[in-house]
Write an enzyme that holds these catalytic residues in place. Structure first.
Site, PDB file in Angstrom:
ATOM      1  N   ARG A  65       0.587  -1.396   0.021  1.00  0.00           N
ATOM      2  CA  ARG A  65      -0.008  -0.069  -0.035  1.00  0.00           C
ATOM      3  C   ARG A  65       0.797   1.247   0.009  1.00  0.00           C
ATOM      4  O   ARG A  65       0.414   2.371  -0.444  1.00  0.00           O
ATOM      5  CB  ARG A  65      -1.123  -0.070   1.196  1.00  0.00           C
ATOM      6  CG  ARG A  65      -1.904  -1.107   1.016  1.00  0.00           C
ATOM      7  CD  ARG A  65      -2.922  -1.184   2.198  1.00  0.00           C
ATOM      8  NE  ARG A  65      -2.253  -1.612   3.345  1.00  0.00           N
ATOM      9  CZ  ARG A  65      -2.148  -3.100   3.497  1.00  0.00           C
ATOM     10  NH1 ARG A  65      -2.350  -3.952   2.722  1.00  0.00           N
ATOM     11  NH2 ARG A  65      -1.444  -3.181   4.917  1.00  0.00           N
ATOM     12  N   GLU A 102       5.328 -10.474  14.121  1.00  0.00           N
ATOM     13  CA  GLU A 102       4.570 -10.872  14.963  1.00  0.00           C
ATOM     14  C   GLU A 102       5.094 -12.452  15.217  1.00  0.00           C
ATOM     15  O   GLU A 102       5.344 -12.742  16.445  1.00  0.00           O
ATOM     16  CB  GLU A 102       3.109 -10.766  15.029  1.00  0.00           C
ATOM     17  CG  GLU A 102       2.497 -10.535  16.433  1.00  0.00           C
ATOM     18  CD  GLU A 102       1.117 -10.315  16.597  1.00  0.00           C
ATOM     19  OE1 GLU A 102       0.608  -9.812  15.182  1.00  0.00           O
ATOM     20  OE2 GLU A 102       0.370 -10.495  17.391  1.00  0.00           O
TER      21      GLU A 102
END
Ligand code: AMP
Length: 177
Positions: A65, A102
């Site tokens: 993006r 993560e």
């Protein structure tokens, strides 16, 4: 409608996507709106002015993006665009930087010969979360000789303290949530 209101209305939050526990901030409806896309560019320009990010030679955007909003910003500024991509997508000589997600690690790459040494480059992405991605991207630009003037993001997830991992990098976000 103000851009702030447009951002509020058009950005949507998808719970538990792409994985359980993540609140995904989806800016695609904002970008699909002509006023939204234009508003993104002028909001980012406003951030640049506020932060004193001037005399820029290029905008670098982080896949994916960051490519959309970063290239729109580069076009508006009349400067070039540098793509920072996920590993294995760019041909030729690249510099690579691994970073932690993560769960596990990922790698970003940039081509070596795109920016002149000392070029003033602004880094752009849609969301600043933990700061790992932006830190890797800034390290890459540094490794190819660019001067990273700062980071512009549309959204900063303030609770994740991404700024703490980006010490020394000026950051300006359009909105903190
Ligand atoms: P981080 O490295 O944790 O700062 O994550 C930032 C990168 O992951 C950016 O490229 C974002 O596009 C994406 N990202 C992380 N968290 C979110 C989220 N909650 N919503 C949308 N994108 C996210």
């Amino acid at each position: 409608m103000s851009f702030d209101e447009l951002l509020h209305r058009r950005m949507r939050t998808i719970d538990n996507w792409p994985m359980q526990g993540v609140q995904f901030r989806d800016i695609m409806p904002l970008l699909a709106d002509p006023e939204g896309l234009r508003g993104c560019v002028s909001a980012m320009r406003g951030c640049m002015a506020l932060a004193g990010f001037d005399d820029i030679h290029a905008v670098a955007g982080i896949e994916a993006r960051g490519f959309i909003i970063g290239s729109a910003l580069a076009h508006d500024l009349g400067v070039g665009f540098v793509a920072i991509r996920k590993a294995g997508k760019l041909p030729g000589e690249v510099v690579a930087q691994a970073y932690e997600l993560e769960y596990g690690t990922a790698t970003l790459e940039v081509q070596k010969d795109l920016v002149q040494v000392g070029a003033r480059v602004v880094l752009v992405d849609d969301v600043l979360a933990t700061g790992g991605t932006a830190r890797a991207a800034a390290a890459l630009l540094d490794a190819v000789g660019a001067q990273v003037v700062g980071l512009i993001t549309l959204l900063e997830l303030a609770a994740l303290n991404g700024r703490d991992r980006l010490e020394g990098l000026p950051i300006e976000s359009v909105r903190q949530i």
